[in-house]
Design a protein around this motif. Structure first.
Motif, mmCIF file in Angstrom:
data_model
loop_
_atom_site.group_PDB
_atom_site.id
_atom_site.type_symbol
_atom_site.label_atom_id
_atom_site.label_comp_id
_atom_site.label_asym_id
_atom_site.label_seq_id
_atom_site.Cartn_x
_atom_site.Cartn_y
_atom_site.Cartn_z
ATOM 1 N N GLY A 37 0.806 -1.211 0.000
ATOM 2 C CA GLY A 37 0.000 0.000 0.000
ATOM 3 C C GLY A 37 0.834 1.253 0.000
ATOM 4 N N GLU A 38 1.980 1.223 0.685
ATOM 5 C CA GLU A 38 2.841 2.400 0.764
ATOM 6 C C GLU A 38 3.466 2.740 -0.581
ATOM 7 O OE1 GLU A 38 5.568 1.272 3.776
ATOM 8 O OE2 GLU A 38 4.293 1.940 5.446
ATOM 9 N N HIS A 39 3.586 1.755 -1.479
ATOM 10 C CA HIS A 39 4.240 1.982 -2.765
ATOM 11 C C HIS A 39 3.251 1.959 -3.934
ATOM 12 C CE1 HIS A 39 7.506 0.519 -0.125
ATOM 13 N NE2 HIS A 39 8.265 1.321 -0.831
ATOM 14 N N GLU A 40 1.956 2.036 -3.618
ATOM 15 C CA GLU A 40 0.951 1.979 -4.670
ATOM 16 C C GLU A 40 0.116 3.243 -4.646
ATOM 17 O OE1 GLU A 40 -2.275 -1.125 -4.708
ATOM 18 O OE2 GLU A 40 -0.942 -1.939 -6.229
ATOM 19 N N SER A 41 -0.023 3.909 -5.778
ATOM 20 C CA SER A 41 -0.757 5.154 -5.873
ATOM 21 C C SER A 41 -2.267 4.890 -5.869
ATOM 22 C CB SER A 41 -0.382 5.908 -7.154
ATOM 23 O OG SER A 41 1.000 6.177 -7.188
ATOM 24 N N TRP A 42 -3.032 5.905 -5.421
ATOM 25 C CA TRP A 42 -4.480 5.741 -5.335
ATOM 26 C C TRP A 42 -5.120 5.615 -6.711
ATOM 27 C CZ3 TRP A 42 -6.980 9.424 -8.105
ATOM 28 C CH2 TRP A 42 -6.324 10.632 -8.317
ATOM 29 N N TRP A 43 -4.449 6.084 -7.770
ATOM 30 C CA TRP A 43 -5.043 6.070 -9.100
ATOM 31 C C TRP A 43 -4.622 4.852 -9.917
ATOM 32 C CZ3 TRP A 43 -0.663 5.923 -11.869
ATOM 33 C CH2 TRP A 43 0.447 6.619 -11.391
ATOM 34 N N HIS A 44 -3.962 3.863 -9.269
ATOM 35 C CA HIS A 44 -3.463 2.722 -10.041
ATOM 36 C C HIS A 44 -4.566 1.953 -10.748
ATOM 37 C CE1 HIS A 44 -4.832 0.459 -6.525
ATOM 38 N NE2 HIS A 44 -4.780 -0.598 -7.285
ATOM 39 N N PHE A 45 -5.812 1.978 -10.184
ATOM 40 C CA PHE A 45 -6.887 1.203 -10.793
ATOM 41 C C PHE A 45 -7.242 1.719 -12.191
ATOM 42 C CE2 PHE A 45 -9.397 4.710 -9.230
ATOM 43 C CZ PHE A 45 -10.465 4.804 -10.120
ATOM 44 N N LEU A 46 -6.982 3.015 -12.431
ATOM 45 C CA LEU A 46 -7.260 3.569 -13.753
ATOM 46 C C LEU A 46 -6.322 2.978 -14.798
ATOM 47 C CD1 LEU A 46 -7.866 7.339 -12.898
ATOM 48 C CD2 LEU A 46 -9.570 5.676 -13.646
ATOM 49 N N THR A 47 -5.045 2.904 -14.456
ATOM 50 C CA THR A 47 -4.076 2.344 -15.404
ATOM 51 C C THR A 47 -4.223 0.835 -15.519
ATOM 52 O OG1 THR A 47 -2.421 2.224 -13.631
ATOM 53 C CG2 THR A 47 -2.431 4.204 -14.997
ATOM 54 N N ASP A 48 -4.722 0.189 -14.473
ATOM 55 C CA ASP A 48 -4.884 -1.266 -14.511
ATOM 56 C C ASP A 48 -6.028 -1.707 -15.422
ATOM 57 O OD1 ASP A 48 -2.788 -1.567 -12.832
ATOM 58 O OD2 ASP A 48 -3.961 -2.010 -11.037
ATOM 59 N N ILE A 49 -6.905 -0.774 -15.798
ATOM 60 C CA ILE A 49 -8.023 -1.140 -16.659
ATOM 61 C C ILE A 49 -7.526 -1.625 -18.017
ATOM 62 C CG2 ILE A 49 -10.014 -0.219 -17.930
ATOM 63 C CD1 ILE A 49 -10.565 1.594 -15.561
ATOM 64 N N VAL A 50 -6.464 -1.010 -18.511
ATOM 65 C CA VAL A 50 -5.940 -1.353 -19.836
ATOM 66 C C VAL A 50 -4.935 -2.500 -19.700
ATOM 67 C CG1 VAL A 50 -4.770 -0.512 -21.897
ATOM 68 C CG2 VAL A 50 -6.234 1.035 -20.570
ATOM 69 N N PRO A 51 -5.210 -3.658 -20.318
ATOM 70 C CA PRO A 51 -4.311 -4.812 -20.181
ATOM 71 C C PRO A 51 -3.063 -4.665 -21.040
ATOM 72 C CG PRO A 51 -6.103 -5.366 -21.639
ATOM 73 C CD PRO A 51 -6.397 -3.978 -21.127
ATOM 74 N N SER A 52 -2.040 -5.425 -20.689
ATOM 75 C CA SER A 52 -0.797 -5.404 -21.460
ATOM 76 C C SER A 52 -0.873 -6.317 -22.684
ATOM 77 C CB SER A 52 0.383 -5.845 -20.579
ATOM 78 O OG SER A 52 0.145 -7.134 -20.048
ATOM 79 N N SER A 53 -1.861 -7.224 -22.691
ATOM 80 C CA SER A 53 -2.058 -8.101 -23.842
ATOM 81 C C SER A 53 -3.516 -8.519 -23.899
ATOM 82 C CB SER A 53 -1.157 -9.333 -23.749
ATOM 83 O OG SER A 53 -1.647 -10.247 -22.783
ATOM 84 N N MET A 54 -3.913 -9.124 -25.014
ATOM 85 C CA MET A 54 -5.296 -9.566 -25.190
ATOM 86 C C MET A 54 -5.584 -10.843 -24.401
ATOM 87 S SD MET A 54 -7.046 -7.593 -27.390
ATOM 88 C CE MET A 54 -8.194 -8.618 -28.304
ATOM 89 N N VAL A 55 -4.549 -11.590 -24.074
ATOM 90 C CA VAL A 55 -4.730 -12.906 -23.464
ATOM 91 C C VAL A 55 -4.619 -12.866 -21.942
ATOM 92 C CG1 VAL A 55 -3.849 -15.275 -23.388
ATOM 93 C CG2 VAL A 55 -3.823 -13.999 -25.548
ATOM 94 N N ALA A 56 -3.733 -12.010 -21.420
ATOM 95 C CA ALA A 56 -3.438 -11.990 -19.983
ATOM 96 C C ALA A 56 -4.672 -11.846 -19.096
ATOM 97 C CB ALA A 56 -2.432 -10.880 -19.680
ATOM 98 N N PRO A 57 -5.625 -10.937 -19.377
ATOM 99 C CA PRO A 57 -6.785 -10.791 -18.495
ATOM 100 C C PRO A 57 -7.598 -12.072 -18.350
ATOM 101 C CG PRO A 57 -6.628 -8.934 -19.996
ATOM 102 C CD PRO A 57 -5.637 -9.953 -20.469
ATOM 103 N N PHE A 58 -7.694 -12.864 -19.426
ATOM 104 C CA PHE A 58 -8.442 -14.127 -19.356
ATOM 105 C C PHE A 58 -7.682 -15.150 -18.516
ATOM 106 C CE2 PHE A 58 -9.934 -12.015 -23.151
ATOM 107 C CZ PHE A 58 -11.305 -12.253 -23.130
ATOM 108 N N ALA A 59 -6.368 -15.163 -18.646
ATOM 109 C CA ALA A 59 -5.557 -16.113 -17.886
ATOM 110 C C ALA A 59 -5.512 -15.753 -16.405
ATOM 111 C CB ALA A 59 -4.143 -16.162 -18.457
ATOM 112 N N GLU A 60 -5.504 -14.449 -16.103
ATOM 113 C CA GLU A 60 -5.367 -13.985 -14.727
ATOM 114 C C GLU A 60 -6.707 -13.686 -14.067
ATOM 115 O OE1 GLU A 60 -2.820 -10.618 -15.050
ATOM 116 O OE2 GLU A 60 -1.153 -11.762 -15.910
ATOM 117 N N GLY A 61 -7.802 -13.773 -14.822
ATOM 118 C CA GLY A 61 -9.128 -13.546 -14.258
ATOM 119 C C GLY A 61 -9.401 -12.111 -13.866
ATOM 120 N N LYS A 62 -8.830 -11.152 -14.570
ATOM 121 C CA LYS A 62 -9.044 -9.731 -14.276
ATOM 122 C C LYS A 62 -10.282 -9.259 -15.022
ATOM 123 C CE LYS A 62 -4.230 -8.648 -13.206
ATOM 124 N NZ LYS A 62 -3.061 -7.781 -13.487
ATOM 125 N N VAL A 63 -11.403 -9.237 -14.301
ATOM 126 C CA VAL A 63 -12.701 -8.988 -14.917
ATOM 127 C C VAL A 63 -12.763 -7.614 -15.575
ATOM 128 C CG1 VAL A 63 -15.180 -8.784 -14.482
ATOM 129 C CG2 VAL A 63 -13.842 -10.541 -13.304
#
Length: 441
Positions: A133-159
């Motif tokens: 928590g100390e090293h994570e910004s409050w706005w990280h969820f905005l950047t996390d919306i965009v995946p790094s690949s088309m496949v990763a969200p399905f493999a990692e279960g990031k809805v």
């Protein structure tokens, strides 16, 4: 295939899923109390069932969102739906947080604890959460919306990332018109197969609920409940008030009885109670909302998005738990400071879908980020967090079940008479439409 009407051929009570799940929960509690070690060893049963459900969540969300958006006549309507959905979610989240704030200040369960933060021993697992928590910004969820690949969200279960990809794909298919129709038709066929798979997985629901409940009671016992019983009562009481009065009031505005709605989703509520996870019923929630008459595009957009942006139970827990820790550690916290915490929590509570124990993780991250309340104080509620997670998940589910109905009514596409007939258990003979599959068998 055409789904049979829910009230057309009612199964005997002993074949109803909710009866088996309720019996499994009771049996799990008994095993956990009588044979704690054996109960704690049954954790794999619950975890395996939840894993099997999560296996199909990402594909179901993807095909539902894509086919829903691709079938919409106007993409402008999709944008309008998105804005209305986020506005409603934000209002519900803020209401839940403010209700938790009022309850904790009125009943003040932390007074008299007088815990010294410097002497609180922090476990390794919790220390890791605080450091993160100390090293994570409050706005990280905005950047996390965009995946790094088309496949990763399905493999990692990031809805949330799956929803992002699905929205982009749905808009693209809608834009290309006839060229994309074979793809949309193919996805509808895939949807039927996936929902059939879900139906098979749901046969194991009583086993999963039994294992999860036996583990919870056997591992954590009931001894920790006595010392922090007042906090638990305040949280459960606030949650009941939110569901019955706040959500009930919203339901009354759209002419939907909250008690009948809860009865309609009784099987899903029991599964959430048994597994402490609203993820376990996400696909069933989407299917049963469509049967109520909520259009597929609204269900596809509001339900998966709500699992990250409409976490009412977690929102209430965050404000209540943060102020409790301040009271217990004698940390002065003015009204302005409490409202500032709420402002940060509104942001940090987003994007938590699929995170086990999300409420506790977010609480640790928030306190570590703000520094207003001693982060080490989360150890004071660590022992009872498992008993509060069930309540968080139940409130999250109730909020998302109502949200789709609200948005559909806001859009003017909800047949309230049909919804009320369904909630009363009467078959709707005026509508016969294609469903992916009947999962309640």
């Amino acid at each position: 295939m055409v789904a049979p009407e829910p009230g057309a051929a009612r199964k005997p009570w002993y074949r109803q899923l909710y009866v088996w799940v309720l019996a499994a929960i009771a049996l799990g509690v008994g095993v956990g109390l009588l044979w704690p070690s054996f109960g704690a060893s049954l954790e794999p049963l619950g975890n395996t069932f939840i894993a099997a459900i999560k296996m199909v969540i990402a594909p179901i969300v993807f095909v539902t969102v894509v086919t829903g958006i691709a079938s919409v006549d106007s993409l402008r309507r999709v944008g309008r739906l998105g804005v209305k959905t986020l506005l409603y979610f934000q209002g519900a989240t803020l209401t839940a947080m403010l209700l938790g704030l009022v309850a904790i200040n009125v009943f003040r369960p932390g007074d008299g604890v007088h815990a010294d933060p410097s002497r609180i021993e922090v476990s390794d697992s919790v220390a890791g959460l605080i450091d993160k928590g100390e090293h994570e910004s409050w706005w990280h969820f905005l950047t996390d919306i965009v995946p790094s690949s088309m496949v990763a969200p399905f493999a990692e279960g990031k809805v949330l990332q799956v929803v992002f990809i699905a929205i982009m794909a749905g808009i693209a298919l809608n834009a290309v018109g006839e060229v994309g129709e074979p793809v949309v038709d193919g996805l509808r066929r895939v949807s039927a197969v996936i929902f059939k798979m879900l139906g098979y997985v749901m046969y194991a629901a009583p086993v999963g609920a039994f294992g999860a409940m036996a583990y919870s009671v056997g591992k954590f016992g009931t001894g920790t409940l006595a010392g922090l019983g007042k906090l638990i009562l305040v949280f459960y009481g606030s949650a009941a008030f939110f569901v019955i009065v706040v959500l009930g009031g919203v339901g009354a505005l759209i002419r939907v009885n909250i008690f009948k709605l809860l009865r309609y989703f009784r099987e899903e509520l029991l599964l959430v109670l048994g597994t402490s996870s609203s993820d376990a019923v996400l696909p069933r929630l989407m299917t049963k909302l469509e049967r109520l008459g909520v259009p597929r595009d609204i269900v596809g957009l509001t339900v998966p998005t709500g699992y990250s942006f409409n976490m009412d139970g977690i929102a209430m827990y965050l404000s209540l738990a943060a102020v409790f820790i301040a009271q217990a550690t004698d940390t002065p916290l003015s009204l302005g400071m409490q409202l500032a915490l709420v402002g940060v929590m509104i942001l940090t509570s987003k994007g938590s879908a699929g995170v086990t124990g999300a409420g506790f993780v977010i609480l640790a991250a928030t306190l570590s980020t703000t520094g207003t309340v001693p982060a080490a104080g989360i150890m004071l509620i660590f022992g009872i967090d498992k008993f509060m997670s069930e309540c968080r998940a139940l409130v999250n589910f109730c909020g998302n079940a109502l949200a789709s109905l609200v948005i559909a009514r806001w859009e003017g596409v909800l047949d309230v008479a049909r919804v009320r007939r369904r909630l009363d258990g009467s078959p709707d003979e005026t509508v016969a439409r294609v469903e992916p599959v009947e999962v309640n068998r």
